[in-house]
Structure formats: structure tokens, C-alpha cells
Scaffold this motif. Sequence first.
Motif, mmCIF file in Angstrom:
data_model
loop_
_atom_site.group_PDB
_atom_site.id
_atom_site.type_symbol
_atom_site.label_atom_id
_atom_site.label_comp_id
_atom_site.label_asym_id
_atom_site.label_seq_id
_atom_site.Cartn_x
_atom_site.Cartn_y
_atom_site.Cartn_z
ATOM 1 N N GLY C 461 0.666 -1.291 -0.165
ATOM 2 C CA GLY C 461 0.024 0.080 -0.061
ATOM 3 C C GLY C 461 0.911 1.406 -0.051
ATOM 4 O O GLY C 461 0.481 2.373 0.280
ATOM 5 N N GLY C 465 -1.868 3.264 -4.285
ATOM 6 C CA GLY C 465 -3.139 2.518 -4.279
ATOM 7 C C GLY C 465 -2.868 1.245 -5.188
ATOM 8 O O GLY C 465 -1.847 0.822 -5.319
ATOM 9 N N ASP C 467 -4.774 0.069 -7.631
ATOM 10 C CA ASP C 467 -5.132 -0.369 -9.172
ATOM 11 C C ASP C 467 -4.105 0.449 -10.177
ATOM 12 O O ASP C 467 -3.223 1.433 -9.554
ATOM 13 C CB ASP C 467 -6.290 0.693 -9.474
ATOM 14 C CG ASP C 467 -7.764 0.170 -9.095
ATOM 15 O OD1 ASP C 467 -7.691 -0.931 -8.580
ATOM 16 O OD2 ASP C 467 -8.500 0.935 -8.761
ATOM 17 N N ASP C 470 -3.863 4.243 -10.054
ATOM 18 C CA ASP C 470 -3.371 4.711 -9.047
ATOM 19 C C ASP C 470 -2.096 4.718 -8.871
ATOM 20 O O ASP C 470 -1.257 5.647 -8.558
ATOM 21 C CB ASP C 470 -3.773 4.019 -7.565
ATOM 22 C CG ASP C 470 -5.296 4.133 -7.340
ATOM 23 O OD1 ASP C 470 -6.068 4.965 -8.001
ATOM 24 O OD2 ASP C 470 -5.995 3.045 -6.782
ATOM 25 N N TRP C 474 0.938 7.845 -9.191
ATOM 26 C CA TRP C 474 1.976 7.840 -8.195
ATOM 27 C C TRP C 474 3.376 7.854 -8.839
ATOM 28 O O TRP C 474 4.319 8.545 -8.402
ATOM 29 C CB TRP C 474 1.830 6.882 -7.184
ATOM 30 C CG TRP C 474 2.676 6.778 -6.051
ATOM 31 C CD1 TRP C 474 2.602 7.650 -4.893
ATOM 32 C CD2 TRP C 474 4.060 6.164 -5.747
ATOM 33 N NE1 TRP C 474 3.615 7.540 -4.222
ATOM 34 C CE2 TRP C 474 4.587 6.455 -4.660
ATOM 35 C CE3 TRP C 474 4.540 5.078 -6.450
ATOM 36 C CZ2 TRP C 474 5.597 5.864 -4.002
ATOM 37 C CZ3 TRP C 474 5.881 4.391 -6.165
ATOM 38 C CH2 TRP C 474 6.508 4.902 -4.845
#
Lengths: 122, 90, 507
Positions: C461, C465, C467, C470, C474
Amino acid sequence: MAVIALKPGYAEAVEFRDRKENFHGNQVVYLHWEEHLSFCSAIAFPLPPEMPFGALIEELIPTYYGMHPDYQSVNWEQVEWKIDGQSSTPDMSKSLADNGVGHKSLICFRTPGLNGYRGSCS
Amino acid sequence: MAGIVSITLQNNDEARPVIESILEDNPSANANYMPGAVKIDCPERLVVKAESVSERIGRDWDPQEIHLTIVSMGGSLDEDDDELVLSWGA
Amino acid sequence: MTPPRKKKMNLKQRYALMTRGLDWETSYQKMDDVFPYDTFEGIKITDWSKWEDPFRLTMDAYWKYQGEKERKLYAVLDSFAQNNGQLGISDARYVNAIKLFLTGVTPLEYQAHRHFAHLGRHIRGVGPRVAAQMQSLDELRHAQTQIHTISHYNKYFDGFAEFPHMHDRVWYLSVPKSFFDDACTAGPFEFFTAISFAFEYVLTNLLFVPFMSGAAYNGDLATVTFGFSAQSDEARHMTLGIEVIKFMLEQHPDNLPIVQKWVDKWFWRGHKMLGLVAMMMDYMLPKRIMSWKEAWEIYFTEAGGALFEDLSRYGLRVPKYADIATEEAEHISHQNWAIFYQYTQAAGFHTWLPTDEEMAWLSEKYPNTFDKYYRPRFEMWREMEAKGERFYNNALPQLCQTCQIPMGYTEPGDPGKIGFRSTEYKGERYHFCSDGCKDIFENEPEKFAQAWLPVHQIFQGNCGGADLGDVLKWYHMDNGADNLDYSGSPDQQQWDAWQAARKKVAN
Ligand SMILES: [Fe+2]
Ligand SMILES: [Fe+2]
């Protein structure tokens, strides 16, 4: 052998990064379809240890391997399983943990007679 | 194959007199041209003589000017005011 | 160039004056306190004055030649920009090789700058200390010239904009990043062995020479220019590498086993990392100059052979698993391109399947392996593409704990089988792509058990995220522009529009 470090006590102070506790109740499991190397490597999942082994066949494998032309022809009765390098006859109704799958275990399966696109192991 | 030394230079105007000098001063040297560069291989020993390069360009050439055009090398190097030598076992 | 002048001193005298002549022994502080880092690795040095730079380059001459290189380089880069040099490249697919190169290597140049600055302060012998200072400046220059190149390409192509950010986060960039982090967190002698010897002397030719030559062949003047300019420093860096090895081996017989272990480790790490270059050469250059296998034969088998034969007089042997690496030269580019093709959704450059002509070239260059193992893979994917079912691997790959590359390498002698290796350390399992990577872990398990493996970090995590969307956010990757196939990309649309405009002008 151990690392030679400048700082005394270095080895004892090390934090191992991938301890099971860091995965929010899951454990990392690797899955690999032998002789189907168009999937470049084994694939990794964070899975609950109590997940039934059968969920691999019902959910994960169709989702992640289902696009391979060999997939439709797999006879699951004949599939040969290996857990961490040891041959195994997993009980599909029992959990991963009960079948001996631990944190960072590798599950390999072989599908006799099906060895990749035109037999090329791809 | 044993003991081949090599020098790779850019294939440009500045390096050309150096390349020519090497090929003349090292009769067993062999030049392999590739886009943009040339790799010169020679068994055992290869010398770049300041005198030969100076003669070609009409002024004193300092062996350290090799830094402007060298791309790579194989072998152990030794450099002084008169020449630059590549060899093994030095 | 300045007019010829009579020198008062010869080169050897000047070198002695401008290096050793600048050094002193400390009086009111202990040398060990002033230089606290150069003994703990166990390397024994009895006489630092035995060190000499064979180029005998002194700081004053260094400034003179570097200044000249910079003037030339920036003149070319500037005219490349002014004249829209990007229009002259062979094909826009080519730019993807440069994306991978610049996002992967440029931050390493900066890391090298920092660490050589550290060595330029902390090595007690003045000869290598001055050489490290020069190299530190070289590496900063390399980073700068590459960033200038990025800045130009970034105006026209996707994938460059977030290069420093991406280097710290993206899964495949963790391969070069962790390689360098490993070297920088080692002691000074291991760093020299890793970077100056194993990487710069033994392997860097494979990175720069054929690749820069490939850039020249593909009309990329900017890359040729920064590449050859950087490479002109490289000969000096290579010399530092070989001198440091000889120096350690000559200074004390106890140094041999330590040096051998480092040579084995860093040869293997370098070989795995350069697999990315193999893929660039065989798959990403629209016009190819030589195959990876050919480059390996020239630069490792032949040049490395002569080198290790020479070093055998000190008892040093050819790196462990060199034979395996040579066998892998027949496979590694194909296996790596297949990795990126199936994870194109998470890569900051575009991918594609080789065309018929390209496959014919690959068959010719790889007669033992391509048709048997890799052509069918690409043909299967081509069939799937034609049906509108482009193949993506939608799960995350198992990574090697040491090199951090997806564990896609096959068993020596059996290209139909993945080579799995694992070990246990303090009750936990660790997985490796090869015996080489496993040995490295087992020699320093405390270090490698801390590896920041991108896949595990996503599961923990820590990457924005769970997916893909996500994680791409990032990574600062622009989904739909930076990633996916070349075909249909904004890069391609732009390139096609340029070509159409040129045709119009020509008619
Ligand atoms: Fe550099
Ligand atoms: Fe590895």
C-alpha cells in the motif's frame, strides 16, 4: 557470510522490508504456469492465507491466464502442482495455508500435453 | 585473440590525423569503422606518437589532446610527452 | 587550441607536483580520523604512493580539455535544437530507446557525481583522490548534458517530463537505481570495483559504444554528441578502474579474495542491468548496427578475455558465471522485450511487435534461439493483436530480490523453463532469477533483505493505491500518452503529421 559494515551493530538493526506483517493480513503468493513463458515470469498476489486453494482455479487463473490459447483445453484433473518445488496434490476445498502455502511461496502448475503456442513453451 | 589491445576514437576531423598516424605507426593494427567511431585493434601493443600526429597537422600535438576524441580503450595505458602506449602486462 | 609552447617540466614531473606535491600527512589529527572510510572493508594498502594515473592528467590540463569538450558539445546541442534535429531521426519509435536510456541512466550520472565527490574527499591516497575528484566533475557534466537533451526531446515527445521522480518509483527503473544504491552504500574500494572496474572497464563499452553508434546511425545527433563527449571521459574512468584493481592486488595478497568476490558480484549485477541495453539494441533501434550477441562477443568475450588473461598474473580469475552470461546473450534481449511488451501499460515508453523484416534480422543474428523460442511468442501476440485482443499481463510479476527484474530468465541449457532460485534467511524465503543473484544475496543477506521491491511495495500500500491507474498517478505517468503501444500513441500521431507535412512541402 555476513555483510561487512562500517557501523557496529548494523546487521542486528536491519529492518526486513517484506515481512508478512507488512501485508495487511495477506501473504504474498507467486503463481506460475510452466511451459507458458509468454507470461514472462511467475505472477504475484497478496492473498489471505485462509483463501481456499480452489479459488486459484476458479478465479485467479481464468482472470490472469485465460487469454492464452491453451487455456480452454486445460484438463484440471490432470494438472500437476508443485508448492515451493515439491510435488503436491492440493485439496481444493482447504485453505492455502492448510495446503502448505506460506508467505512468498511459489505455486507452479504444469498442464501435460499443453506446452505453449505451437509447442514452443510460449 | 590473446593480448589484443584497442583504442576507439570518434570518426571526425579532429581524430582523423590521429587515426592515420596510428595505422601508419602500427603496421599490424586493424581499423573497424562503425557509424560515428572507429575501433582500432592491435596485437600486444599499440602506440600513438605525438611526432606523427604533429607532422600531419602542422603544429605540436600534445598526447593529452587524445582526451578530446577518445571513445574507449582496451589494455593498460602509459602516457608521456612523446607518446601514448597501450599494452598488456605493464 | 593554444599555440605550442615550451614546457618547463615534463608530464611526469608535472603530475608528481600537481598531485603528490599537494598532499600532506596530518600532524595534530590521526590520519585514520581524517579518512575514516578506507579501511573497514579489509583492503590492505601498504604504500599509497605506488599509485599513478597513467594519463598523468593534472587539474589544470583537466580544466583545459573539459572546457573545450563542453564548448563543442553545447554548440552541437544548440544547433540540434535550433534546426529541429528531432525531425531528422530515422523513426519516432527510436525515441523510446532514448526515453529508457535517459530516464534510466541520467539519474545514475548524478549519483556517480555525488559518490565520486565523496571518494574525492575520503580516499587517503592522493592519486586516486584526485582522479575521483575529476570523475565527480565529469559525472556532473554527463548528467547536465543529458538533461539538456531531455529538455529538447521533452518538447516534442512523451515520457521524459518526470524523469527524476520516476527514477525513485517506477518498477523497472528500480533496476538501475538499486544497482547504484548498492554500490554507493558499499565501502570505497567496493565502489571502485563496482563502478570503475566492473561497470566502466568491463561492461560500459556495451552500453555506450554500440548504442551511441546506433544513435549516429538513426540520425540522433543530440545523443551521439552527449554520448561521445561523455565517452571521452570514460577512457579515463576505465583507466581508474583497471588501476584500482591492479593496485589492490599488488598491495597485499590478502586483498585477492575480497577483490574476486566483488568482481564476481558486480560483473553479474552489471550483466543483468545491461540486459535493458540488449533489448534497446535488438528491438528499439529502427536501424540496427550490431546485435547484442555480437556486441557481447566483441566487448566481453574478446576484450574481457584479454583483460582477464592479463589479470590472471595476480591470481584473479574470470568472473564467476561469465559462461552463463555468455549463454544468456542469446536470450536476454528477447526475454526483456517480451517483459516490456506485456507490461506496456506500466512502462514510460512505447512498445511494439517486431515487423517481418525485423524478425528476419533477429533470426539471422540469433540462429540458435530466435526462431525456436521467441518468434512463436511474437507471432502469437501478433495474431492476438489482429483479433483485437492485444496481450497484456494483468498481474504483477515476481521480482528477483537482488537485481529486481521480473524473474523471466530461463534455466541455463533449457530455454523452455524459468530458472527459479530461492533461499531462506532468518525464517523468510527470498527468490532469485539466477545463481548469480542468489550468491550475491547470500554473501550479504542483511543488505538485500531490505530491498525495496516495487511489486511488494504496491501490495503493502505504499505506491498510491492498488489499481493500475493509482500506481501510474503515483509514478507521474500520463496514462494513455507515456505508456502503451507506439501504434496509436500521441508520439506516433505527431510524427505522422510531421511526415505528411514534409511530403506536402516536397511535392
Ligand atoms: Fe558518466
Ligand atoms: Fe536477479
